[in-house]
Design an enzyme around this catalytic site. Structure first.
Site, short mmCIF file in Angstrom:
data_model
loop_
_atom_site.label_atom_id
_atom_site.label_comp_id
_atom_site.label_asym_id
_atom_site.label_seq_id
_atom_site.Cartn_x
_atom_site.Cartn_y
_atom_site.Cartn_z
N ARG A 66 0.74 7.76 -36.12
CA ARG A 66 1.90 7.81 -37.00
C ARG A 66 2.54 6.42 -37.17
O ARG A 66 3.04 6.09 -38.26
CB ARG A 66 2.92 8.80 -36.43
CG ARG A 66 4.10 9.07 -37.36
CD ARG A 66 4.91 10.25 -36.86
NE ARG A 66 5.97 10.62 -37.78
CZ ARG A 66 7.26 10.66 -37.44
NH1 ARG A 66 7.63 10.37 -36.21
NH2 ARG A 66 8.16 11.03 -38.33
N HIS A 70 3.63 4.77 -40.70
CA HIS A 70 5.00 4.35 -41.01
C HIS A 70 5.12 2.84 -41.19
O HIS A 70 6.05 2.35 -41.82
CB HIS A 70 5.97 4.86 -39.94
CG HIS A 70 6.28 6.32 -40.07
ND1 HIS A 70 7.46 6.89 -39.69
CD2 HIS A 70 5.54 7.34 -40.58
CE1 HIS A 70 7.45 8.19 -39.95
NE2 HIS A 70 6.28 8.50 -40.48
N ASN A 98 12.19 7.79 -38.99
CA ASN A 98 11.79 7.18 -37.71
C ASN A 98 12.71 7.55 -36.56
O ASN A 98 12.25 7.76 -35.43
CB ASN A 98 11.79 5.64 -37.85
CG ASN A 98 10.67 5.13 -38.74
OD1 ASN A 98 9.63 5.79 -38.88
ND2 ASN A 98 10.87 3.97 -39.35
N HIS A 197 -1.66 15.82 -39.17
CA HIS A 197 -0.84 16.81 -38.48
C HIS A 197 -1.69 17.81 -37.71
O HIS A 197 -1.20 18.84 -37.27
CB HIS A 197 0.12 17.49 -39.46
CG HIS A 197 1.20 16.57 -39.96
ND1 HIS A 197 2.13 16.93 -40.90
CD2 HIS A 197 1.50 15.29 -39.63
CE1 HIS A 197 2.95 15.92 -41.14
NE2 HIS A 197 2.58 14.90 -40.39
#
Ligand code: HEM
Ligand SMILES: *[C@@H]1O[C@H](CO)[C@@H](O)[C@H](O)[C@H]1NC(C)=O
Ligand SMILES: *[C@@H]1O[C@H](CO)[C@@H](O)[C@H](O)[C@H]1NC(C)=O
Length: 322
Positions: A66, A70, A98, A197
């Site tokens: 992740r 990001h 975040n 996911h």
């Protein structure tokens, strides 16, 4: 004349082949063996650290994947997500997507410290994120892909871009399609990347509405999760994004969607009678196709606006501009 032309052609072909063999796969300005001369062991340093972190806590693999996402979706893969706030500088860590959920910084620090002692000032934080993301997915039994390197680190970060460019858990299908399209991704690439996911956890606060207010949720799935995510309180209680196999990177995420057991509202939007359903069915029934598309989309994500050449810098501490 004819023979000198064909000999020139031969030399050009030979040169091209040598060039390709020497420099390997390139993608944009990034390349597979960017650090071959300057930090030949950088891959093994990162792989060892990621494997060790994942074996003490499987979720860390998800957290590292992740972090790369990001980083890349906010003004490109430039390590901006790693910069700490201080009294004169505001980074991205407090952005909505975040704050309270982004993690893995200590693992990146450990890797950076080891690389600085082997090859000072050479391997960028943005490249560490890209390599760690791949190693993390591999460590959890997912696919590998042809990761490329040569990114440099930003001297800036953008809280507002982090707030606006990262999709939220309440997104509709059209919202998801457009936020990925803004970064150059097709709907199918967005569906493949959402397969991330398959690993990791989410806080009650991001899926509470889904448990109590969505009507496309599997009743027994909702009943299983509700005790750990009551209508009020327990905001930080965690549930796996893929209840079927939380620490294995596989295609069960898509099967969950077909059973109306996506954890996030945004997950279930991919299978809700709309244009994404067919692709979800394809990935649910064919893990190899999912793995191939996921790997290709990760390479593409890793190529989002990297700083290269003499742009930016190679931070010596990933949390702070040099
Ligand atoms: C499609 C749009 C996406 C949305 C709306 C979304 C949203 C979220 C949310 C809300 C969480 C839980 C955060 C929390 O607890 O507050 C999460 C976790 C996670 N996301 Fe996404 N995400 C998306 C796409 C992606 C992509 C493209 C990747 C990777 C390439 C990714 C990787 C992850 C991982 C691995 C976790 C678990 C992290 C952990 O356990 O530390 N997500 N995501
Ligand atoms: C709900 O989930 C269960 C268990 O995964 C599954 O057997 C059932 O088919 C699902 N129901 C629907 C409507 O998808
Ligand atoms: C605050 O952070 C910025 C960006 O990393 C850095 O340039 C600056 O030196 C930091 N200031 C202090 C006092 O640490």
């Amino acid at each position: 004349m004819a023979s000198s032309t064909s000999s020139l052609l031969f030399k050009l072909t030979a040169f091209t082949l040598c060039f390709w063999v020497l420099f390997g796969t390139t993608s944009g300005q990034l390349s597979a063996n960017f650090y071959a001369k300057t930090c030949p062991n950088f891959r093994s340093v990162i792989t060892r650290a990621v494997n060790s972190a994942v074996s003490s806590e499987a979720r860390m693999g998800a957290s590292l994947l992740r972090l790369h996402f990001h980083d890349c979706f906010v003004n490109g893969c430039d390590g901006s997500v790693l910069l700490d706030d201080n009294s004169t500088f505001t980074g991205e860590k407090t952005a909505g997507p975040n704050s309270g959920s982004i993690r893995g910084f200590n693992v990146i620090d450990t890797i950076k410290t080891q690389l600085e002692s082997q090859c000072p000032g050479v391997v960028s934080c943005a490249d560490i994120l890209a390599a760690a993301a791949r190693d993390a997915v591999v460590a959890l039994s997912g696919p590998s892909w042809g990761a490329v390197f040569g990114r440099r680190d930003s001297t800036t970060a953008s809280l507002s871009a982090a707030n606006s460019n990262l999709p939220g858990p309440g997104s509709s299908l059209s919202g998801l399609i457009s936020s990925f399209s803004n970064k150059g991704f097709t709907a199918n690439e967005m569906i493949a990347l959402s397969g991330s996911h398959s690993i990791g956890q989410a806080r009650c606060t991001v899926f509470r509405n889904r448990l109590y207010n969505d009507n496309n949720i599997n009743a027994s799935f909702a009943a299983t999760l509700q005790p750990n995510c009551p209508t009020s309180g327990g905001d930080n209680n965690l549930s796996p994004l893929d209840l079927a196999s939380p620490t294995t990177f596989d295609n069960k995420y898509y099967n969950n969607l077909i059973s109306q057991s996506g954890l996030l509202h945004s997950d279930q939007e991919l299978f809700n009678g709309g244009s994404a359903d067919a692709q979800v069915r394809t990935y649910a029934s064919n893990q190899a196709t999912f793995f191939r598309d996921f790997g290709n989309a990760m390479v593409k994500m890793g190529n989002l606006s990297p700083l290269t050449g003499s742009s930016g810098q190679v931070r010596t501490n990933c949390r702070k501009v040099n």
